[in-house]
Design a protein around this motif. Structure first.
Motif, PDB file in Angstrom:
ATOM      1  N   GLN A   1       0.615  -1.024  -0.274  1.00 58.94           N
ATOM      2  CA  GLN A   1      -0.214  -0.209  -0.270  1.00 58.94           C
ATOM      3  C   GLN A   1       0.968   1.513  -0.053  1.00 58.94           C
ATOM      4  O   GLN A   1       0.583   2.267  -0.902  1.00 58.94           O
ATOM      5  CB  GLN A   1      -1.047  -0.310   1.423  1.00 58.94           C
ATOM      6  N   ALA A   2       2.063   1.267   0.750  1.00 56.86           N
ATOM      7  CA  ALA A   2       2.952   2.683   1.133  1.00 56.86           C
ATOM      8  C   ALA A   2       3.447   3.064  -0.377  1.00 56.86           C
ATOM      9  O   ALA A   2       3.890   4.039  -0.900  1.00 56.86           O
ATOM     10  CB  ALA A   2       3.497   2.575   2.168  1.00 56.86           C
ATOM     11  N   MET A   3       4.120   1.616  -0.891  1.00 53.10           N
ATOM     12  CA  MET A   3       4.695   1.661  -2.137  1.00 53.10           C
ATOM     13  C   MET A   3       4.251   1.789  -3.236  1.00 53.10           C
ATOM     14  O   MET A   3       5.052   2.911  -4.232  1.00 53.10           O
ATOM     15  CB  MET A   3       6.033   0.437  -1.911  1.00 53.10           C
ATOM     16  N   PHE A   4       2.907   1.279  -3.507  1.00 56.15           N
ATOM     17  CA  PHE A   4       3.046   1.359  -5.704  1.00 56.15           C
ATOM     18  C   PHE A   4       1.487   1.726  -4.917  1.00 56.15           C
ATOM     19  O   PHE A   4       0.550   2.233  -6.388  1.00 56.15           O
ATOM     20  CB  PHE A   4       2.877  -0.181  -5.744  1.00 56.15           C
ATOM     21  N   ARG A   5       0.335   2.056  -3.860  1.00 52.56           N
ATOM     22  CA  ARG A   5      -0.420   1.902  -3.685  1.00 52.56           C
ATOM     23  C   ARG A   5      -0.926   3.386  -3.856  1.00 52.56           C
ATOM     24  O   ARG A   5      -2.197   4.310  -3.811  1.00 52.56           O
ATOM     25  CB  ARG A   5      -1.902   1.635  -3.559  1.00 52.56           C
ATOM     26  N   SER A   6       0.232   4.557  -2.705  1.00 51.78           N
ATOM     27  CA  SER A   6      -0.257   5.505  -2.761  1.00 51.78           C
ATOM     28  C   SER A   6       1.209   6.610  -2.501  1.00 51.78           C
ATOM     29  O   SER A   6       2.431   6.017  -3.270  1.00 51.78           O
ATOM     30  CB  SER A   6      -0.579   5.408  -1.588  1.00 51.78           C
ATOM     31  N   ASP A   7       1.372   7.740  -1.950  1.00 47.05           N
ATOM     32  CA  ASP A   7       2.444   8.467  -3.017  1.00 47.05           C
ATOM     33  C   ASP A   7       3.158   8.542  -0.708  1.00 47.05           C
ATOM     34  O   ASP A   7       4.079   9.083  -0.894  1.00 47.05           O
ATOM     35  CB  ASP A   7       2.052   9.945  -2.711  1.00 47.05           C
ATOM     36  N   ASP A   8       2.445   7.576   0.530  1.00 49.22           N
ATOM     37  CA  ASP A   8       3.083   7.354   1.565  1.00 49.22           C
ATOM     38  C   ASP A   8       4.122   7.212   1.833  1.00 49.22           C
ATOM     39  O   ASP A   8       4.687   7.862   2.634  1.00 49.22           O
ATOM     40  CB  ASP A   8       1.691   6.005   2.321  1.00 49.22           C
ATOM     41  N   LEU A   9       4.472   6.309   0.879  1.00 47.58           N
ATOM     42  CA  LEU A   9       6.696   6.135   1.514  1.00 47.58           C
ATOM     43  C   LEU A   9       7.330   7.335   1.074  1.00 47.58           C
ATOM     44  O   LEU A   9       7.998   7.797   1.898  1.00 47.58           O
ATOM     45  CB  LEU A   9       7.191   4.920   0.337  1.00 47.58           C
ATOM     46  N   GLU A  10       7.268   8.279   0.187  1.00 50.99           N
ATOM     47  CA  GLU A  10       8.567   9.250   0.176  1.00 50.99           C
ATOM     48  C   GLU A  10       7.324  10.466   1.267  1.00 50.99           C
ATOM     49  O   GLU A  10       8.542  11.160   1.785  1.00 50.99           O
ATOM     50  CB  GLU A  10       7.878  10.111  -0.602  1.00 50.99           C
ATOM     51  N   GLY A  11       6.335   9.946   1.607  1.00 53.44           N
ATOM     52  CA  GLY A  11       6.059  11.243   3.124  1.00 53.44           C
ATOM     53  C   GLY A  11       6.829  10.299   4.542  1.00 53.44           C
ATOM     54  O   GLY A  11       7.005  11.064   5.488  1.00 53.44           O
ATOM     55  N   ILE A  12       7.065   9.578   4.426  1.00 57.48           N
ATOM     56  CA  ILE A  12       7.404   8.716   5.555  1.00 57.48           C
ATOM     57  C   ILE A  12       8.591   8.492   5.523  1.00 57.48           C
ATOM     58  O   ILE A  12       9.350   8.869   6.560  1.00 57.48           O
ATOM     59  CB  ILE A  12       6.705   6.964   5.418  1.00 57.48           C
ATOM     60  N   VAL A  13       9.707   7.985   4.485  1.00 61.92           N
ATOM     61  CA  VAL A  13      10.879   7.942   4.591  1.00 61.92           C
ATOM     62  C   VAL A  13      11.530   8.754   3.598  1.00 61.92           C
ATOM     63  O   VAL A  13      10.990   8.835   2.309  1.00 61.92           O
ATOM     64  CB  VAL A  13      10.886   6.594   3.965  1.00 61.92           C
ATOM     65  N   ARG A  14      11.618   9.690   3.958  1.00 67.74           N
ATOM     66  CA  ARG A  14      12.264  10.792   2.752  1.00 67.74           C
ATOM     67  C   ARG A  14      13.929  10.760   3.160  1.00 67.74           C
ATOM     68  O   ARG A  14      14.537  10.921   2.331  1.00 67.74           O
ATOM     69  CB  ARG A  14      12.572  12.326   3.909  1.00 67.74           C
ATOM     70  N   ASP A  15      14.567   9.592   3.537  1.00 65.64           N
ATOM     71  CA  ASP A  15      16.030   9.643   2.737  1.00 65.64           C
ATOM     72  C   ASP A  15      15.687   8.271   1.887  1.00 65.64           C
ATOM     73  O   ASP A  15      15.135   7.159   2.630  1.00 65.64           O
ATOM     74  CB  ASP A  15      16.899   9.434   4.283  1.00 65.64           C
ATOM     75  N   ARG A  16      16.185   8.124   0.605  1.00 65.13           N
ATOM     76  CA  ARG A  16      16.157   7.826   0.036  1.00 65.13           C
ATOM     77  C   ARG A  16      16.960   6.189   0.109  1.00 65.13           C
ATOM     78  O   ARG A  16      16.621   5.278  -0.216  1.00 65.13           O
ATOM     79  CB  ARG A  16      16.121   8.024  -1.859  1.00 65.13           C
ATOM     80  N   ALA A  17      18.277   6.459   0.974  1.00 68.33           N
ATOM     81  CA  ALA A  17      19.177   5.032   1.970  1.00 68.33           C
ATOM     82  C   ALA A  17      17.788   3.799   2.236  1.00 68.33           C
ATOM     83  O   ALA A  17      18.097   2.526   1.696  1.00 68.33           O
ATOM     84  CB  ALA A  17      19.486   6.022   2.382  1.00 68.33           C
ATOM     85  N   VAL A  18      17.135   4.158   2.961  1.00 66.75           N
ATOM     86  CA  VAL A  18      15.971   3.303   3.824  1.00 66.75           C
ATOM     87  C   VAL A  18      14.877   2.877   2.221  1.00 66.75           C
ATOM     88  O   VAL A  18      15.339   1.531   3.216  1.00 66.75           O
ATOM     89  CB  VAL A  18      15.237   4.961   4.604  1.00 66.75           C
ATOM     90  N   TRP A  19      15.165   3.695   1.689  1.00 70.49           N
ATOM     91  CA  TRP A  19      14.682   2.658   0.718  1.00 70.49           C
ATOM     92  C   TRP A  19      14.777   0.915  -0.016  1.00 70.49           C
ATOM     93  O   TRP A  19      14.291   0.241   0.296  1.00 70.49           O
ATOM     94  CB  TRP A  19      14.342   2.927  -0.569  1.00 70.49           C
ATOM     95  N   SER A  20      16.322   1.460  -0.002  1.00 69.41           N
ATOM     96  CA  SER A  20      16.792  -0.180  -0.543  1.00 69.41           C
ATOM     97  C   SER A  20      16.342  -0.956   0.878  1.00 69.41           C
ATOM     98  O   SER A  20      15.942  -2.371   0.704  1.00 69.41           O
ATOM     99  CB  SER A  20      18.696  -0.189   0.007  1.00 69.41           C
ATOM    100  N   PRO A  21      16.505  -1.109   1.799  1.00 71.81           N
ATOM    101  CA  PRO A  21      15.857  -2.270   2.835  1.00 71.81           C
ATOM    102  C   PRO A  21      14.771  -2.366   2.175  1.00 71.81           C
ATOM    103  O   PRO A  21      14.429  -3.901   3.121  1.00 71.81           O
ATOM    104  CB  PRO A  21      16.305  -1.512   4.569  1.00 71.81           C
ATOM    105  N   ILE A  22      14.184  -1.481   2.506  1.00 75.57           N
ATOM    106  CA  ILE A  22      12.684  -1.482   2.066  1.00 75.57           C
ATOM    107  C   ILE A  22      12.416  -2.860   1.557  1.00 75.57           C
ATOM    108  O   ILE A  22      11.644  -3.052   1.353  1.00 75.57           O
ATOM    109  CB  ILE A  22      11.818   0.101   2.744  1.00 75.57           C
TER     110      ILE A  22
END
Length: 93
Positions: A24-45
């Motif tokens: 839901q956070a990654m593909f169905r909304s823009d939540d991930l960018e709002g929740i996780v501002r540092d893109r380095a954290v996206w790798s483990p996510i």
């Protein structure tokens, strides 16, 4: 030390609910960018999401919705007891 693996153990219900939330956070909304501002954290996510997607057969079953709701309810009961029927405002989406 950088490539030393970390093992995280989740119950199947925990993994299923987390997988749905990540989807839901990654593909169905823009939540991930709002929740996780540092893109380095996206790798483990993305690594966690991919591991869950390849492990959970539940995400491909036709009764996904009812299975997900049952898993959420079991987790709520485990955390808060039988009487807890509450959900957060973002749950159930």
């Amino acid at each position: 030390m950088d490539d030393e693996a970390i093992i995280i153990r989740l119950t199947r219900d925990q993994a299923f609910v987390l997988s749905d939330w990540l989807y839901q956070a990654m593909f169905r909304s823009d939540d991930l960018e709002g929740i996780v501002r540092d893109r380095a954290v996206w790798s483990p996510i993305y690594a966690i999401s991919g591991a869950l997607d390849t492990t959970l057969s539940e995400i491909f079953l036709p009764d996904y919705g009812p299975r997900l709701e049952a898993a959420k309810q079991r987790l709520r009961t485990g955390l808060y007891g039988e009487g807890d029927e509450s959900t957060s405002p973002t749950e159930g989406s």
